[in-house]
Motif scaffolding. Sequence first.
Motif, PDB file in Angstrom:
ATOM      1  N   ASP A  55     -11.547  10.727   5.529  1.00 51.86           N
ATOM      2  CA  ASP A  55     -11.919  12.142   5.537  1.00 51.86           C
ATOM      3  C   ASP A  55     -10.625  12.947   5.403  1.00 51.86           C
ATOM      4  O   ASP A  55      -9.840  13.027   6.351  1.00 51.86           O
ATOM      5  N   PRO A  56     -10.373  13.542   4.223  1.00 57.92           N
ATOM      6  CA  PRO A  56      -9.099  14.239   4.016  1.00 57.92           C
ATOM      7  C   PRO A  56      -8.878  15.381   5.003  1.00 57.92           C
ATOM      8  O   PRO A  56      -7.737  15.654   5.377  1.00 57.92           O
ATOM      9  N   ASN A  57      -9.950  16.034   5.440  1.00 62.95           N
ATOM     10  CA  ASN A  57      -9.798  17.122   6.409  1.00 62.95           C
ATOM     11  C   ASN A  57      -9.314  16.596   7.750  1.00 62.95           C
ATOM     12  O   ASN A  57      -8.492  17.216   8.415  1.00 62.95           O
ATOM     13  N   PHE A  58      -9.816  15.442   8.151  1.00 69.31           N
ATOM     14  CA  PHE A  58      -9.377  14.880   9.427  1.00 69.31           C
ATOM     15  C   PHE A  58      -7.954  14.344   9.327  1.00 69.31           C
ATOM     16  O   PHE A  58      -7.175  14.471  10.272  1.00 69.31           O
ATOM     17  N   ALA A  59      -7.599  13.769   8.178  1.00 71.28           N
ATOM     18  CA  ALA A  59      -6.214  13.310   7.980  1.00 71.28           C
ATOM     19  C   ALA A  59      -5.261  14.505   8.072  1.00 71.28           C
ATOM     20  O   ALA A  59      -4.214  14.434   8.724  1.00 71.28           O
ATOM     21  N   GLU A  60      -5.643  15.615   7.451  1.00 71.08           N
ATOM     22  CA  GLU A  60      -4.828  16.837   7.486  1.00 71.08           C
ATOM     23  C   GLU A  60      -4.735  17.396   8.907  1.00 71.08           C
ATOM     24  O   GLU A  60      -3.670  17.782   9.366  1.00 71.08           O
ATOM     25  N   LEU A  61      -5.869  17.425   9.598  1.00 69.84           N
ATOM     26  CA  LEU A  61      -5.894  17.916  10.977  1.00 69.84           C
ATOM     27  C   LEU A  61      -4.966  17.083  11.863  1.00 69.84           C
ATOM     28  O   LEU A  61      -4.164  17.625  12.621  1.00 69.84           O
ATOM     29  N   THR A  62      -5.057  15.780  11.750  1.00 69.21           N
ATOM     30  CA  THR A  62      -4.225  14.890  12.560  1.00 69.21           C
ATOM     31  C   THR A  62      -2.744  15.133  12.269  1.00 69.21           C
ATOM     32  O   THR A  62      -1.929  15.243  13.193  1.00 69.21           O
ATOM     33  N   ALA A  63      -2.404  15.232  10.989  1.00 65.94           N
ATOM     34  CA  ALA A  63      -1.003  15.471  10.610  1.00 65.94           C
ATOM     35  C   ALA A  63      -0.503  16.794  11.187  1.00 65.94           C
ATOM     36  O   ALA A  63       0.597  16.863  11.764  1.00 65.94           O
ATOM     37  N   LYS A  64      -1.302  17.852  11.061  1.00 64.90           N
ATOM     38  CA  LYS A  64      -0.880  19.160  11.577  1.00 64.90           C
ATOM     39  C   LYS A  64      -0.739  19.140  13.094  1.00 64.90           C
ATOM     40  O   LYS A  64       0.204  19.714  13.637  1.00 64.90           O
ATOM     41  N   MET A  65      -1.674  18.490  13.767  1.00 66.34           N
ATOM     42  CA  MET A  65      -1.605  18.453  15.229  1.00 66.34           C
ATOM     43  C   MET A  65      -0.365  17.703  15.697  1.00 66.34           C
ATOM     44  O   MET A  65       0.278  18.110  16.672  1.00 66.34           O
ATOM     45  N   LEU A  66      -0.002  16.612  15.034  1.00 66.87           N
ATOM     46  CA  LEU A  66       1.215  15.882  15.404  1.00 66.87           C
ATOM     47  C   LEU A  66       2.449  16.759  15.207  1.00 66.87           C
ATOM     48  O   LEU A  66       3.336  16.804  16.065  1.00 66.87           O
ATOM     49  N   GLU A  67       2.521  17.447  14.068  1.00 68.08           N
ATOM     50  CA  GLU A  67       3.683  18.288  13.790  1.00 68.08           C
ATOM     51  C   GLU A  67       3.772  19.479  14.750  1.00 68.08           C
ATOM     52  O   GLU A  67       4.862  19.904  15.103  1.00 68.08           O
ATOM     53  N   LEU A  68       2.616  20.006  15.151  1.00 68.16           N
ATOM     54  CA  LEU A  68       2.622  21.119  16.099  1.00 68.16           C
ATOM     55  C   LEU A  68       3.129  20.696  17.470  1.00 68.16           C
ATOM     56  O   LEU A  68       3.711  21.497  18.197  1.00 68.16           O
ATOM     57  N   SER A  70       5.280  18.113  18.115  1.00 68.98           N
ATOM     58  CA  SER A  70       6.621  17.530  18.167  1.00 68.98           C
ATOM     59  C   SER A  70       7.462  18.028  17.000  1.00 68.98           C
ATOM     60  O   SER A  70       7.050  17.909  15.844  1.00 68.98           O
ATOM     61  N   ASP A  71       8.641  18.528  17.322  1.00 63.69           N
ATOM     62  CA  ASP A  71       9.530  18.965  16.250  1.00 63.69           C
ATOM     63  C   ASP A  71      10.276  17.794  15.619  1.00 63.69           C
ATOM     64  O   ASP A  71      11.052  17.979  14.697  1.00 63.69           O
ATOM     65  N   ARG A  72      10.019  16.585  16.100  1.00 63.91           N
ATOM     66  CA  ARG A  72      10.647  15.388  15.523  1.00 63.91           C
ATOM     67  C   ARG A  72       9.746  14.654  14.547  1.00 63.91           C
ATOM     68  O   ARG A  72      10.165  13.692  13.930  1.00 63.91           O
ATOM     69  N   ILE A  73       8.478  15.066  14.429  1.00 61.88           N
ATOM     70  CA  ILE A  73       7.517  14.360  13.582  1.00 61.88           C
ATOM     71  C   ILE A  73       7.300  15.103  12.274  1.00 61.88           C
ATOM     72  O   ILE A  73       7.062  16.309  12.267  1.00 61.88           O
ATOM     73  N   ASP A  74       7.415  14.355  11.183  1.00 64.79           N
ATOM     74  CA  ASP A  74       7.004  14.816   9.856  1.00 64.79           C
ATOM     75  C   ASP A  74       5.799  13.964   9.488  1.00 64.79           C
ATOM     76  O   ASP A  74       5.937  12.752   9.283  1.00 64.79           O
ATOM     77  N   ALA A  75       4.620  14.563   9.439  1.00 71.58           N
ATOM     78  CA  ALA A  75       3.392  13.806   9.201  1.00 71.58           C
ATOM     79  C   ALA A  75       2.816  14.129   7.832  1.00 71.58           C
ATOM     80  O   ALA A  75       2.781  15.287   7.415  1.00 71.58           O
ATOM     81  N   THR A  76       2.363  13.089   7.152  1.00 73.63           N
ATOM     82  CA  THR A  76       1.773  13.222   5.825  1.00 73.63           C
ATOM     83  C   THR A  76       0.344  12.708   5.866  1.00 73.63           C
ATOM     84  O   THR A  76       0.123  11.550   6.215  1.00 73.63           O
ATOM     85  N   PRO A  77      -0.628  13.559   5.503  1.00 76.24           N
ATOM     86  CA  PRO A  77      -2.013  13.091   5.470  1.00 76.24           C
ATOM     87  C   PRO A  77      -2.281  12.287   4.194  1.00 76.24           C
ATOM     88  O   PRO A  77      -1.802  12.649   3.120  1.00 76.24           O
ATOM     89  N   VAL A  78      -3.017  11.194   4.340  1.00 78.78           N
ATOM     90  CA  VAL A  78      -3.388  10.348   3.208  1.00 78.78           C
ATOM     91  C   VAL A  78      -4.844   9.955   3.407  1.00 78.78           C
ATOM     92  O   VAL A  78      -5.221   9.530   4.502  1.00 78.78           O
ATOM     93  N   ASP A  79      -5.663  10.085   2.350  1.00 75.67           N
ATOM     94  CA  ASP A  79      -7.089   9.804   2.513  1.00 75.67           C
ATOM     95  C   ASP A  79      -7.515   8.442   1.972  1.00 75.67           C
ATOM     96  O   ASP A  79      -8.697   8.186   1.785  1.00 75.67           O
ATOM     97  N   SER A  80      -6.542   7.555   1.763  1.00 74.07           N
ATOM     98  CA  SER A  80      -6.852   6.234   1.226  1.00 74.07           C
ATOM     99  C   SER A  80      -5.837   5.207   1.721  1.00 74.07           C
ATOM    100  O   SER A  80      -4.625   5.410   1.569  1.00 74.07           O
ATOM    101  N   PRO A  81      -6.311   4.104   2.272  1.00 69.83           N
ATOM    102  CA  PRO A  81      -5.376   3.052   2.688  1.00 69.83           C
ATOM    103  C   PRO A  81      -4.559   2.500   1.515  1.00 69.83           C
ATOM    104  O   PRO A  81      -3.387   2.167   1.681  1.00 69.83           O
ATOM    105  N   ARG A  82      -5.150   2.432   0.333  1.00 71.98           N
ATOM    106  CA  ARG A  82      -4.420   1.919  -0.844  1.00 71.98           C
ATOM    107  C   ARG A  82      -3.250   2.845  -1.202  1.00 71.98           C
ATOM    108  O   ARG A  82      -2.150   2.387  -1.484  1.00 71.98           O
TER     109      ARG A  82
END
Length: 176
Positions: A55-68, A70-82
């Motif tokens: 679910d690309p929206n959930f991947a994006e949400l998770t990435a944003k929440m991690l970055e919010l 911690s200032d040490r985390i750079d998170a990239t959302p990906v909607d496919s394991p491949r």
Amino acid sequence: PNRVDRWQHYAALSTEGVAAGANLLEARKDYAESVPTTLRVHGDERTDVLCVDDDPNFAELTAKMLELRSDRIDATPVDSPRVALDRLRESGVDCVVSDYDMPEMDGLSFLSEARAVDSDLPFVLFTGKGSEEIAGEAIRAGVSDYIQKGAGRERYDLLTRRVENASEQARERRRR
């Protein structure tokens, strides 16, 4: 409830937080760009995280929440394991946060393939699929951590701490 109902529930609970968080994230990024990197990371290394969810929206949400959180985390959302595996092969990452129930491959198959690329890669299974059977399988497969998705900031606070801890432990092992 079916999967769509659960995601709608998560989205409804998270929409306000994401909207407010997006504004905060932009403000933090503006500030972060004005501060020298050595000060911004407080002497610690940055942690590059892939957030994998079909679910690309959930991947994006998770990435944003991690970055919010911690200032040490750079998170990239990906909607496919491949796609995530391609990214791992090309440039590597410090940690993966992955859903379990994905159509391309489940989270444990993804873990196996990711560990074939990097045997010491921290891998956190962050899933709405919560059963003792899956948790047991995940632990036997060697996940760094297993966290059930849920509503509320506490889930993301916990996820952030676990990602930072698993990544730091992997760095320490590599330094030895």
